[in-house]
Structure formats: structure tokens, C-alpha cells
Design an enzyme around this catalytic site. Structure first.
Site, PDB file in Angstrom:
ATOM      1  N   HIS A 789       0.975  -0.899   0.235  1.00  0.00           N
ATOM      2  CA  HIS A 789       0.135  -0.524  -0.735  1.00  0.00           C
ATOM      3  C   HIS A 789       0.695   1.732   0.513  1.00  0.00           C
ATOM      4  O   HIS A 789       1.346   1.449   0.658  1.00  0.00           O
ATOM      5  CB  HIS A 789      -1.007   0.003   1.415  1.00  0.00           C
ATOM      6  CG  HIS A 789      -2.017  -1.268   1.365  1.00  0.00           C
ATOM      7  ND1 HIS A 789      -2.687  -1.025   0.040  1.00  0.00           N
ATOM      8  CD2 HIS A 789      -2.266  -1.741   2.599  1.00  0.00           C
ATOM      9  CE1 HIS A 789      -3.151  -2.699   0.500  1.00  0.00           C
ATOM     10  NE2 HIS A 789      -3.620  -3.030   1.916  1.00  0.00           N
ATOM     11  N   THR A 790       1.421   1.583  -1.070  1.00  0.00           N
ATOM     12  CA  THR A 790       2.060   2.424  -1.167  1.00  0.00           C
ATOM     13  C   THR A 790       1.434   4.243  -0.523  1.00  0.00           C
ATOM     14  O   THR A 790       2.765   5.168  -0.089  1.00  0.00           O
ATOM     15  CB  THR A 790       2.929   2.825  -2.760  1.00  0.00           C
ATOM     16  OG1 THR A 790       1.674   3.541  -3.597  1.00  0.00           O
ATOM     17  CG2 THR A 790       3.577   1.861  -3.240  1.00  0.00           C
ATOM     18  N   CYS A 791       0.343   4.339  -0.517  1.00  0.00           N
ATOM     19  CA  CYS A 791      -0.658   5.285  -0.034  1.00  0.00           C
ATOM     20  C   CYS A 791       0.100   5.491   1.113  1.00  0.00           C
ATOM     21  O   CYS A 791       0.331   6.346   2.279  1.00  0.00           O
ATOM     22  CB  CYS A 791      -1.969   4.982  -0.027  1.00  0.00           C
ATOM     23  SG  CYS A 791      -2.875   4.882  -1.409  1.00  0.00           S
ATOM     24  N   PHE A 792       0.511   4.136   2.589  1.00  0.00           N
ATOM     25  CA  PHE A 792       0.264   4.231   3.699  1.00  0.00           C
ATOM     26  C   PHE A 792       2.545   3.561   3.788  1.00  0.00           C
ATOM     27  O   PHE A 792       2.317   3.120   5.127  1.00  0.00           O
ATOM     28  CB  PHE A 792      -0.408   3.551   4.383  1.00  0.00           C
ATOM     29  CG  PHE A 792      -2.157   3.802   3.502  1.00  0.00           C
ATOM     30  CD1 PHE A 792      -2.165   5.279   4.551  1.00  0.00           C
ATOM     31  CD2 PHE A 792      -2.357   3.181   2.641  1.00  0.00           C
ATOM     32  CE1 PHE A 792      -4.005   5.115   4.126  1.00  0.00           C
ATOM     33  CE2 PHE A 792      -3.731   3.488   2.445  1.00  0.00           C
ATOM     34  CZ  PHE A 792      -4.618   4.865   3.044  1.00  0.00           C
TER      35      PHE A 792
END
Length: 824
Positions: A789-792
Site C-alpha cells: 500500500h504505497t499510500c501508507f
């Protein structure tokens, strides 16, 4: 604001130290022999004693100064021998000249007539000046006083003693303890404590007493520590001696001594005009480096640091100029920050400490009131360090300021920006001193500023639907694009979008992919966009500097709109706190911040070195050797172009006299004039997004770090900072194998792993140790590849157990082969 006087209004025995002198070692002080001021002129002045004047006499055209050490310092006319020096050798003294006692004694008093002087020494003998020097005129009598006026003299002698108490002369001066005795005794006491001798307790008490005595007398401190390194050595010894009780006694003694010594100096403007008299102020700074660990109490109310700052900020201009010289000459780069900056930062950090009780109420230190004056002194030191490269920016970052909540700092910043110049001068704003703020602190301020601007842009786009009778608002600026046409579609979308819309929060989606953009898609979007946008061979960037530098192509005069779009995307990345893979030289960031450019900003190494050689050439035949004129030539599309740097420059040769002007004009042409259209378009695009931002808080190096991140990847720091979820911890077999894989992987693989997990190849401000990173368990052992999850900044890792080969194979394939976003 007044002009610095060419001559001081009062006679002084020393001159202000020259700013071009240096002290690189204890043996290489600004005054190589402290008993000699100037070998060339034959002037001798022992500064540690002679700066204290105990008597003064003035005739019609001459002045006599009696120093505490018992010597004379004289100046003025000597035509009739009134200075006490041989007329044939010193007919007149335009500078201060020392005169010694003929018999090795000490003068204690002086009187002056029109053209002669009368002197009294410590033996009670009286001397008269003459054209041949000093003559003894009264000897062997108990002289009470002397007087002189016009051409006459008077001497008052006590009657012969009949065995009663002898009279004490009112002008007698009791000899002070030698400062070196204090230091020697401190050293002996330190050795006694270290050896755990029988007199250890006595030594502990005595060392505190001696330390206090040292600080009580500024003149003693001055005379003892001619080299600040000696003070550093003694202070380090004091800081590490004994147990907590001993350290507390010493800290209390330092506090008492500082108060007494600084009170002696406060308000004494006449004394603080003298160069040697103010040197002790720089020495006092080190004593604020007292360690407060282990419950040591020191200056809790900030009285000492407030008093010190009050004294140093009240120094007259002459003394302030001398302080500037001492700081430059006695404190080279290796000790400048340690001796002058760090102690004040420690005091500042202590004053900024606060605690929060169970009701979430903040309680601040009583010493907080000292913050403005401490910052003012640090600001003065920061100016000196910048001028002479005596410290790095990191030496001035304050942990105490960085711990202030971003909300409080943002409020301070906004109040400062709204205030008029008059209001700013009356109120203290910590954000007016950005050198105290770490890059991470500045980044947080910029992010909060951007978030508020995004909110304003959203409120400005509220729509009301009459048919549905409801209000609608879209908080995002949407970009939906295809990976195959990334750059083209992005530029087209940007062209069609209003500037107000662009200032909303960016949300990116790739057509055909179901990923929801919580930050990760935007990061990958800018990463992919950078690869195309800043490709050197695109025609937008100069190819003269290779593939590692993006510099504006001055030959590209047909594509101004693209430069504006590039600037807008650059600003958009800054605005949304996303890293860019751009290779701008530092000169670009200096231009964005509106800072001046110089020869050091020239990108071409050969050109920079050539211009530097021109400036440093020592011969007087520059014109014949370099054969240059005020003209530049370059190739454009295979054709040679010429431009005159000044009117008729082709016919003006570069000579010894005008070479600095030539270099100045050449540098300006390379960095400014030759790319002006391209730069104006780029800057216009950047400011469409960032026009109201506080970029001026940043240094060029810090702004570069904010834009591109740090290439230094410390995976050990990342390992320490990593959190685990789903049943993992740092001792899980798969986690141990994961970090083993990271440590053993080549750098390219490490970079790919970072990009796979975070959508960025660089570390943010503060490094990987400051980045939130998590490894989450994705069920039991299986043949599935890891995901993220690159967002997080979260790596989703199946539990491969202790099978290292399996983890290395599947993780290696994932970080190389996987791209895109999807939801199941």
C-alpha cells in the site's frame, strides 16, 4: 546606525583585531605574542593588564595613562619630553606608546602640567618627565599625594614616623589574586577528586568556590584564557568530575559567578568600548553549556542567560565591532559552533521546555521570557557564521523550536506575515528566525499552509443545485490519464484547468486501474511523469552538462508554454508534498527563492575554473595572457552566435582593472540573461500554485531536499523505525530474513524495493529513519508475491517462515515485475 568612527573617542592601548586574521591552533593566535601588539611599529602592550586604566592625566598636548600593571601608556606631543620618552626617539606619538619604570617598579599615579608630567610609583618615589626621559626627583620620603599644573609641581610628604601606625596612601592598589593561581588550583583539585584522595570532600567544595571566583571577575577570565580551547578543556573537565552532588555544587557556583561577573559589566558602556574588555563575553557563553541531566538545576528562572544577553546586546558600537573581530579570529570553524552556538541553543531549548498535565494544559518554564534575547544573540552569531563559513546550517537547528506544535508555529508565521514592518519590530516572532527551524519543521509548516489553501479552494467551488435543492462541493482536482500517454494527457489537462481548480488537493487515477488514490497513486504519477518531463534529450533542457543535470535550454525559444506547464507541475508536486525525480542544480533553487547568484553557481566546471583563474591571476598582463574582450560566443543550431556583455564590448579588452566586471557580467549572462524567457515562463507556472506559500523559510539546500528527497538511504535506520502488524514482530523468522535480504541486496535492488513499498526512490526530509514504514502479515505461507500500500508506506508480506530462498525469490520478482494499482 551611525558610521563607525575612524578613531575612537578615548585612548585605548590596543586596536580592534583585524577580521582577516585567523587562529587555527593554540600557537597561532591573532596576537602571536600577547606581550606584543605590533612588531613592525614597535608597539608593546600586554593586553591582559594594560586595558585596565587606574589613573589618567592630560596636559595641553599630551596624555598619560597609568595601567593596573604599573606601566605608562602615553600619546601626544613629546617636544619637551612630557611623555617620559627620549625626544630624539619619540618626538611625538600619534599612537599609544608604552613607557616602563626605569627601576622595574610600578607607577600608581600621574599628574600633568602644560608640557610636563609628574609620576608617583609604588615605592613612594616621585619622577619628573624631561627631554632625556624620566628623572627621579623625590626619593625616600612618605609621599601622600602629588599635583601638577601649568609649569609647577607640588608633593605632599607625611611627617617622619615616631613609631606609630604608618599611613596608607589612598592611591595604593591592593594586588588581586593572579587568575592563573585560580586555574592551577582548579586543576589540582580536579586531580584530587579523580584520584579519590583523602581530601576529596574538601576538594569538591573548594573547586566550586574557585570556579565561582573565576567567573566573578571578568578581567581574571580575560587574562587567564587567551585561547578559548583552554577554556573548553577546563570546562569539559569540570563537567565530568564527581557525582551528582558535586556537579550540582559546580553548577550552582557557575550560576552565582555568572550573575556577579555579568552585573559588573552591565551598564558599564565606557569599559565595554575596549576590545579586550568585551572578549570575556564570548568566554562566558561556554558556561551556559552546563548539562541539566540527572536532575542538575541551573538557571531555572533564566536570570543568568537574560543578564548575559542584556549585557552583550547593550555593548556600544565600538565594543560590538571588537566582539565581531574576536569571534572571527579566536573561534575557527572547528570550535565556533561548539563554543559559541551550542551553549546558547542549550539555554534556548531549556527555556522552551513545557509539560502537559492530565487536563491537557501546557505549563511553560519561568525562563521562557528569555527566549527573545537569546534568539537575538544567536542571530548575531548566525550572521557571523554565514559571512565567514564558520558553521553549517545544521549547527543552528534548535530541538526546542522543533518541538513546538506545528499549529503554534503556523499561527506565529501567519501573525508575522500579516504584521506591518513597524509591528514586526515591536513583537517577537520565532518564524522570523528560520535558521532555528529544522527542514522537517519547515516542511510541516509548508504542508499546513498548503492544506489550508486547498480548503479555501474547495470552499470557493461550492455549487447549489436548485433542482435537487442541495449544496455540492468537490474537494479534489481530478486527473484521469492513461499510462501510455502520461505526459501528453497531463499537459493537455493542465492547459484546460483554471488556476483555482489546480489549488485543490490532487487526486490521480490511471484508466483501467481500480486503485483509490490515498497518496500512493499520486506519488507514482509524479515519479513516472518525472522520467518523461525531465528527460535531458526532450529539447527543453541543455545537453551540455550530461544526463545528470536539468538546465534550461537557451536555444529553445519556441516552447515557452511547456516551460510554464513544467513550472506548474513542479509547483503542484511541492503543493501536494510529493517528491520529484528532477536534477536541477542548486542555482535553480536559489533563483526560486530570489537569492543572488555568483561564480560558485556556474554549472560548467571548466568555465567556472577558467573565470576563477582569471580573477586569481597575479600578473599585470591579463590582456596579453587571456586575450578576452567583453563578448560571449556560443553555437546555436550549428551557427556561431555573438553577444556583447556591454555596449561596444567586442572592442573592450579584459584587463587587470576590469576583469571583475567581466566575470560579473559573464556569470549574469550564463545564469540569468541567456535563459530569461524560459525562466520567466517556468517561474510563472511555479507561482500559480505557490504564490502565497512560505518558501522563503527554506535555504536552497533545504528546498532541494524538500523537492527531490535525499539519495542517502539508511536502511538500518528504517529497520529501527519500522512497525509490524498482523502478528509480526522484529523477531519473526520472515522479518529477520526480510532485513537480511535488504542488507545483502545491491543498491539498485534496495532502491527498487523502496519504490515498490513507498512509490519513491528517495528518502524524505530527515532520512528513512523519520519515515513511517510498516510490514503487515498477509496470511500464512503461500506462493503469493508480496504487495504494498504505497499510500501508507506499507509492505504486505506473506509469512514465508524461515525459508530465506523463497522470500528472496518472490520479493525480488515482486519489486522488479509488479507495476500498477488494483482492487479485488
Amino acid at each position: 546606525g551611525r558610521e563607525y568612527p575612524k578613531e575612537l573617542a578615548v585612548p585605548v592601548p590596543v586596536k580592534i583585531p583585524s577580521e582577516n586574521q585567523s587562529a587555527s591552533s593554540p600557537a597561532n593566535l591573532p596576537f602571536t605574542d600577547w606581550a606584543i601588539w605590533n612588531n613592525k611599529d614597535g608597539l608593546v602592550a600586554k593586553m591582559s593588564d594594560d586595558v585596565a586604566i587606574q589613573d589618567v592625566a592630560c596636559g595641553a598636548e599630551h596624555t598619560i595613562l597609568v595601567t593596573r600593571s604599573g606601566r605608562l601608556l602615553v600619546c601626544g606631543s613629546n617636544q619637551r619630553g612630557q611623555l617620559g620618552a627620549d625626544v630624539s626617539k619619540v618626538p611625538t606619538a600619534t599612537t599609544v606608546v608604552p613607557v616602563h619604570h626605569p627601576s622595574g617598579g610600578r607607577f600608581v599615579s600621574a599628574e600633568a602640567g602644560n608640557a610636563h608630567s609628574l609620576l608617583l610609583d609604588n615605592y613612594g618615589d616621585v619622577w619628573l618627565t624631561s627631554s632625556n626621559g624620566l628623572q627621579l626627583v623625590v626619593k625616600g620620603h612618605s609621599v601622600l599625594a602629588i599635583a601638577a599644573g601649568g609649569d609647577d609641581n607640588s608633593v605632599v610628604i607625611a611627617p617622619a614616623s615616631t613609631g606609630g601606625l604608618s599611613l596608607t596612601r589612598q592611591f595604593s592598589v591592593e594586588k588581586e589574586d593572579d587568575g592563573m593561581d585560580i586555574v592551577d588550583s582548579v586543576e589540582n583539585l580536579l586531580q584530587e577528586i579523580s584520584s579519590n584522595g583523602a581530601n576529596k570532600q574538601y576538594a569538591c567544595n573548594e573547586i566550586a568556590k574557585r570556579t565561582e571566583e573565576l567567573l566573578k571577575y571578568p578581567s581574571v577570565l580575560n587574562s587567564v584564557f587567551l585561547d578559548p580551547r583552554e577554556l573548553e578543556y577546563m570546562f569539559d573537565r569540570l563537567s565530568n568530575v564527581g557525582d551528582g552532588e558535586v556537579k550540582q555544587n559546580i553548577a550552582s557556583a557557575i550560576e552565582r559567578g555568572l550573575k556577579i561577573g555579568l552585573e559588573c559589566l552591565r551598564g558599564d558602556d565606557t569599559r565595554l568600548m575596549h576590545p579586550e574588555a568585551v572578549r570575556c563575553l564570548l568566554l562566558y557563553i561556554k558556561f551556559f553549556d552546563v548539562c541539566r541531566d540527572d536532575g542538575i538545576v541551573f538557571d531555572m528562572r533564566g536570570e543568568c542567560i537574560s543578564l548575559f544577553c542584556d549585557v552583550i546586546l547593550s555593548v556600544p558600537f565600538e565594543g560590538h565591532k571588537a566582539l565581531h573581530g574576536w569571534a572571527l579570529n579566536l573561534y575557527p570553524r572547528e570550535i565556533f559552533a561548539k563554543m559559541l552556538v551550542q551553549p546558547l541553543l542549550r539555554a534556548l531549548n531549556e527555556c522552551l521546555k513545557f509539560s502537559v498535565d492530565e487536563n491537557q494544559v501546557s505549563h511553560f518554564q519561568p525562563s521562557r521570557q528569555a527566549v527573545p534575547v537569546i534568539v537575538a544573540v544567536i542571530s548575531w552569531l548566525h550572521t557571523i557564521a554565514e559571512e565567514s563559513n564558520l558553521a553549517s546550517p545544521t549547527d543552528f537547528y534548535s530541538d526546542g523550536v522543533s518541538q513546538i506544535s506545528v499549529g503554534a508555529l503556523f499561527d506565529d508565521l501567519q501573525r508575522m506575515k500579516r504584521a506591518s514592518p513597524r509591528e514586526r519590530s515591536k513583537n517577537f516572532h520565532i518564524c522570523a528566525y528560520p535558521f532555528l527551524l529544522s527542514p522537517g519543521c519547515k516542511r510541516n509548516l509548508l504542508q499546513m499552509e498548503s492544506q489550508i489553501e486547498m480548503y479555501k479552494a474547495m470552499l470557493g467551488d461550492i455549487k447549489f443545485s436548485e433542482s435537487q435543492r442541495q449544496i455540492t462541493v468537490d474537494p479534489y482536482f481530478h486527473l484521469e490519464i492513461e499510462r501510455e500517454h502520461l505526459l501528453k494527457q497531463t499537459l493537455e489537462k493542465i492547459k484546460q484547468t483554471d488556476a483555482k481548480e489546480i489549488r485543490k488537493r490532487l487526486r490521480v487515477s490511471f484508466k483501467g486501474e481500480e486503485g483509490i488514490d490515498a497518496g500512493g497513486v499520486t506519488k507514482e504519477f509524479f515519479q513516472l511523469l518525472s522520467e518523461e518531463l525531465f528527460e535531458v534529450n526532450s529539447g527543453l533542457w541543455s545537453t551540455k552538462y550530461g544526463n545528470d543535470v536539468n538546465w534550461f535550454n537557451s536555444d529553445n525559444t519556441w516552447n515557452d508554454n511547456n516551460y510554464e506547464l513544467i513550472g506548474l507541475l513542479f509547483g503542484l508536486a511541492l503543493y501536494n508534498s510529493v517528491l520529484l525525480d528532477v536534477r536541477f542544480p542548486l542555482a535553480v533553487y536559489r533563483k526560486i527563492l530570489g537569492l543572488p547568484l555568483g561564480l560558485e553557481d556556474i554549472i560548467d566546471d571548466d568555465l567556472r575554473k577558467g573565470l576563477q583563474q582569471l580573477l586569481e591571476y597575479e600578473g599585470d598582463d591579463v590582456e596579453q595572457v587571456f586575450c578576452l574582450n567583453f563578448e560571449v560566443t556560443w553555437m546555436e543550431l550549428g551557427e556561431e552566435k555573438r553577444l556583447e556583455l556591454k555596449p561596444d564590448g567586442a572592442n573592450i579588452p579584459v584587463t587587470n582593472e576590469n576583469r571583475e566586471e567581466y566575470v560579473l557580467r559573464y556569470v549574469r549572462w550564463v545564469l540569468v540573461d541567456s535563459i530569461q524567457p524560459q525562466w520567466d515562463s517556468f517561474e510563472k507556472g511555479v507561482m500559480k500554485v505557490m504564490e502565497s506559500s512560505s518558501l522563503d523559510l527554506f535555504l536552497p539546500e533545504e528546498l532541494e531536499l524538500l523537492v527531490v528527497g535525499s539519495p542517502d538511504l539508511d536502511f538500518e535506520a528504517l529497520e529501527v523505525n519500522t512497525k509490524y502488524e498482523g502478528g509480526y514482530d522484529k523477531n519473526s523468522p520472515v522479518i529477520k530474513n526480510f532485513w537480511k535480504f535488504v542488507r545483502e541486496a545491491p543498491k539498485d535492488t534496495q532502491v527498487q524495493l523502496l519504490k515498490f513499498a513507498t512509490a519513491s526512490c528517495k528518502a524524505p526530509i530527515g532520512g528513512l529513519g523519520k519515515m513511517d514504514f510498516m510490514i503487515q502479515r498477509a496470511g500464512p505461507d503461500s506462493a503469493q508475491l508480496p504487495t504494498s500500500h504505497t499510500c501508507f508506506n506499507t509492505l504486505i508480506l506473506p509469512d514465508y517462515g524461515d525459508n530465506y530462498e523463497k522470500l528472496a525469490d518472490l520479493l525480488g520478482r515482486a519489486i522488479i515485475e509488479c507495476e500498477g494499482f488494483g482492487l479485488e
